[in-house]
Design an enzyme around this catalytic site. Sequence first.
Site, PDB file in Angstrom:
ATOM      1  N   GLU A   1       0.908  -1.302   0.422  1.00  0.00           N
ATOM      2  CA  GLU A   1      -0.128  -0.226   0.094  1.00  0.00           C
ATOM      3  C   GLU A   1       0.953   1.392   0.236  1.00  0.00           C
ATOM      4  OE1 GLU A   1      -2.722  -0.201  -0.451  1.00  0.00           O
ATOM      5  OE2 GLU A   1      -4.145  -2.066   0.066  1.00  0.00           O
TER       6      GLU A   1
ATOM      7  N   HIS B   1      -3.101   3.605   7.401  1.00  0.00           N
ATOM      8  CA  HIS B   1      -4.073   3.106   6.803  1.00  0.00           C
ATOM      9  C   HIS B   1      -4.367   1.374   7.415  1.00  0.00           C
ATOM     10  CE1 HIS B   1      -6.249   0.559   3.776  1.00  0.00           C
ATOM     11  NE2 HIS B   1      -5.075   0.037   3.839  1.00  0.00           N
TER      12      HIS B   1
ATOM     13  N   HIS C   1      -7.247  -1.117   8.572  1.00  0.00           N
ATOM     14  CA  HIS C   1      -8.718  -2.207   8.092  1.00  0.00           C
ATOM     15  C   HIS C   1      -9.700  -2.046   9.180  1.00  0.00           C
ATOM     16  CE1 HIS C   1      -6.412  -4.708   4.911  1.00  0.00           C
ATOM     17  NE2 HIS C   1      -6.072  -3.242   4.805  1.00  0.00           N
TER      18      HIS C   1
ATOM     19  N   TYR D   1     -16.704  16.481  16.579  1.00  0.00           N
ATOM     20  CA  TYR D   1     -15.036  15.921  17.036  1.00  0.00           C
ATOM     21  C   TYR D   1     -14.907  14.951  15.116  1.00  0.00           C
ATOM     22  CZ  TYR D   1     -15.793  16.861  21.529  1.00  0.00           C
ATOM     23  OH  TYR D   1     -15.345  17.775  22.906  1.00  0.00           O
TER      24      TYR D   1
ATOM     25  N   HIS E   1     -12.904  -0.933   1.361  1.00  0.00           N
ATOM     26  CA  HIS E   1     -11.305  -1.544   1.727  1.00  0.00           C
ATOM     27  C   HIS E   1     -10.751  -1.671   3.700  1.00  0.00           C
ATOM     28  CE1 HIS E   1      -6.900  -1.998   0.078  1.00  0.00           C
ATOM     29  NE2 HIS E   1      -6.683  -1.761   1.625  1.00  0.00           N
TER      30      HIS E   1
END
Length: 213
Positions: free
Chosen positions: A71, A90, A92, A117, A157
Amino acid sequence: MNDPRTHLAAAGARLAALGLSPGSSGNLSVRIDDRVLITPTGADLAAIDPRRLSVLDLAGTHLDGPSPSKEFPLHSAFYRRDTTTRAVVHLHARHATAVSCLPPWSPRSAIPPLTPYFVMRVGQTPLVPYAPPGDAAQADALEQLPFPLRAVLLQNHGPVLAGSTMARAVDAAVELEEVSALLLALGQRSPRLLTSDEAGVLARKYDSPWGER
């Protein structure tokens, strides 16, 4: 404790402890001048070895260390589009990934201004169309988005978030997961959202990217 490698490893351990990085999913990076330190491919964020990080240049060329996460183009895209970005996360994470499978609220943000927020710590979070993990064209599309942002949801994703420090990127990731959980909990109800004026006041006060629908 000012070693960026140590900070990166500690951030990975925190995110894993919060349940935001199941298995060996997710990747983190930090920028140091014209170099990027990123977690290796298949790394478990709960057990990052700060001595074994991949080293890239800003173009994504592998310079040293183990093979980087596939990635890495996403990380490079954030660093190139904003010179103030010093860390990228990044994940999941379950709820944010679930929201990435739903239609977006608007072209500029998959998630509406549900809480102050979210606007303050994350800001508008567009949904980037699906592509296979590691797809360079998807990263190019992210880099070229014509409005300010520091977070995206990759369709089907998961989230990618950027920050001027690793601590800010991690805090944004936690906040995005929380607002995603709230959104899913509301289901088909029509919640009160912050008005445009309310969101705008917060965005200006906290220098957060937010635009109109």
